[in-house]
Design an enzyme around this catalytic site. Structure first.
Site, PDB file in Angstrom:
ATOM      1  N   LYS A 109       3.314   8.114 -11.819  1.00  0.00           N
ATOM      2  CA  LYS A 109       2.577   7.582 -13.008  1.00  0.00           C
ATOM      3  C   LYS A 109       3.060   6.059 -13.089  1.00  0.00           C
ATOM      4  CE  LYS A 109       2.225   8.502 -18.061  1.00  0.00           C
ATOM      5  NZ  LYS A 109       2.760   9.422 -19.205  1.00  0.00           N
TER       6      LYS A 109
ATOM      7  N   SER B 107      -1.038  11.711 -21.583  1.00  0.00           N
ATOM      8  CA  SER B 107      -1.346  10.464 -21.060  1.00  0.00           C
ATOM      9  C   SER B 107      -1.298  10.411 -19.657  1.00  0.00           C
ATOM     10  CB  SER B 107      -0.417   9.357 -21.702  1.00  0.00           C
ATOM     11  OG  SER B 107       1.051   9.468 -21.236  1.00  0.00           O
TER      12      SER B 107
ATOM     13  N   SER C 173       2.155  14.835 -22.794  1.00  0.00           N
ATOM     14  CA  SER C 173       1.608  13.900 -21.620  1.00  0.00           C
ATOM     15  C   SER C 173       1.588  14.646 -20.236  1.00  0.00           C
ATOM     16  CB  SER C 173       1.827  12.730 -21.856  1.00  0.00           C
ATOM     17  OG  SER C 173       1.250  12.014 -22.772  1.00  0.00           O
TER      18      SER C 173
END
Ligand code: GLN
Length: 509
Positions: free
Chosen positions: A82, A157, A181
């Site tokens: 990420k 997210s 997330s």
């Protein structure tokens, strides 16, 4: 699906490990085919930064280690990070204009530990800006598409992290979970995801959102792959002041998770056809109130029946402060975010406005231009609740609620159950743009995930079915007590031996 990379032929990291060790496939071949697939599927917008040279250099290093017969556990396994984990080679933007061209001088601990374990990084994954959001739509670099249905969000997210695994572009990915997330995008993309106990994985080098809530974890197809990824990630790090040296009398290291997983598995095997005999599953009645969609309720119910068939017993429990997790979280997380993000001032880091007449204008313009609307909303809310005069009414009150939520979980674990199960999100993945009129709607859909972060507990999302029409993946949430990651993974693994939801890939619903 066209252009599936070589690693998708292997059902698990373990199988891939055997293949690279026997010379059936090389790390460089794996990396090349993944790079090609990422290029071919660029429409998904799962990746923000790809650098073939860096990736192939890591793969070549893995091949050298493999040839010498002394390769680390994840040698050659294609993963990606990420874009909130800082990386020396690839840019790190947190999906924000503020950090559009930022390159870190060092690697996050998670990144360096996975590299040391031999994993090959394919690059950096799209996410919500500064990890704020639930649909991956707040990224400055554009939305990520859900591989199951390109009109829908992959969740957020860590939306890029989930989309990349679901599309078969990488074997597993890293993510962060401040309020859901990792779990929610895993659920929306038909994957397994784990958010470990707060403090077990280092936050050093993760661009901070809510420091008392943020925790790194992993997304993969199934529990066994999560175990493989988590092993090198977990452990004390002197560079993170909230990192745990030990927990419940055990050292906080990889061995802890592997040995509790193995012990739980051995116990399951002794129990024969009812491997989960004696496991008490707490099912919070508040998780099945009003807002839950019928499809999700039915899939979760079906999963609970499977667990009963495996020998577990279901206990109804109450987590009476469930609804309060939303206001408490959306006071505490923005408060911490407003503090963390104050470092982006146009001087030391990030975007600087082109025109300004004095220092104050430079800072305010740089911040206005650099941050997107959702991030600005959080900074304003956070600054407000921390203001003298409002601090007691909001921030302090939210901290009290946080304590009560934590106590509710502890009461449940000490009196009623070993694990807690329920939905991850009230609905399946929504259509892109569906919440654009109402930014708060996404906040409300975090109801089942936020309290876990407020309490610092470990939790997973495991695929458990599909909605009726359209057919979209649904996730089951499994919450454990502190440091129960190994047990959680073993329970999820047992479920995955009995079901095949985790084996479905987009197009095969
Ligand atoms: N949706 C939540 C938020 O926007 C959670 C995000 C996260 O876990 N990073 O704050």
């Amino acid at each position: 699906m066209a252009n599936l990379p070589l690693h998708t032929q292997f059902p698990s990291i373990q199988a891939l490990r055997d293949a690279v060790r026997s010379g059936e496939v090389s790390a460089v071949e794996l990396a090349r085919s993944a790079l090609e697939a990422i290029e071919a599927q660029s429409k998904l917008n799962a990746f923000l930064h790809v650098d073939a040279d860096l990736t192939l250099a890591q793969a070549a290093k893995a091949d050298t280690a493999l040839k010498s017969g002394d390769a680390p556990a994840l040698a050659g396994v294609p993963i990606a990070h990420k874009d909130v984990f800082v990386t020396r080679g690839w840019r790190t933007t947190a999906a924000s204009r503020m950090l559009e061209n930022y390159v870190s001088p060092f690697d996050a601990t998670v990144v360096s530990r996975l590299a040391d374990a031999g994993a090959v990084s394919l690059g950096k994954l799209n996410c919500d800006e500064f990890a704020m959001g639930s649909g991956n739509e707040t990224s400055y670099f554009g939305k990520t598409l859900n591989p199951w249905d390109h009109n829908r969000v992959p969740g957020g997210s860590s939306g890029g992290s989930a989309a990349a695994v679901a599309a078969g572009l990488v074997m597993a990915s890293t993510g962060t979970d401040t309020g859901g997330s990792i779990r929610q995008p895993s659920a929306f993309c038909g994957l397994s995801g784990i958010k470990p106990t707060y403090g077990t994985v280092s936050r050093f080098g993760i661009i901070a959102y809510g420091s008392s809530l943020d925790q790194a974890g992993a997304i993969a197809r199934h529990a066994r792959d999560l175990l493989e990824l988590l092993e090198p990630m977990v452990g004390f790090d002197p560079m993170d002041s909230t990192s745990l040296e030990s927990c419940n009398g055990q050292t906080n290291d990889a061995k802890r998770i592997r040995s509790s997983f193995d012990a739980a598995l051995a116990t399951q095997q002794q129990k024969g056809s009812r491997p989960l005999q004696g496991l008490r599953i707490g099912v919070p009645r508040e998780y099945f109130n009003g807002g839950l969609s019928t499809d999700v309720a039915q899939a979760v119910e079906q999963a609970l029946r499977t667990f009963e068939d495996l020998g577990a017993v279901r206990v109804e429990i109450s987590l009476p402060r469930t609804e309060l997790c939303i206001p408490a979280y959306y006071v505490i997380a923005p408060a911490e975010a407003s503090t963390n993000l104050s470092r982006f001032d146009g001087v030391r880091f990030g975007h600087r406005a082109a025109e300004y007449s004095d220092l104050e204008e430079m800072t305010s313009r740089s911040r206005f231009e650099g941050f997107g609307p959702e991030v600005r909303r959080r900074i304003l809310a956070g600054t407000y609740v921390l203001c003298h005069g409002y601090y007691d009414a909001y921030y302090l009150q939210a901290q009290r609620v946080r304590r009560m939520i934590t106590d509710d979980f502890q009461r449940a674990f000490s009196e009623h159950c070993d694990v807690i199960m329920g939905p991850v999100a009230p609905n399946v993945a929504r259509l892109i743009g569906d919440n654009s009129e109402d930014p708060i709607a996404d906040w409300l859909s975090d109801i089942y995930t936020l309290s876990v972060n407020l309490a610092g507990l470990p939790a997973m999302s495991v695929p458990c079915g599909f909605s009726a029409e359209p057919k979209l993946p649904i996730g089951l949430q499994i919450i454990g007590n502190y440091f129960a990651e190994g047990e959680l993974l073993a329970i999820a693994d047992c479920f995955q031996q009995a079901t095949d939801w985790h084996q479905r890939t987009p197009g095969q619903q």
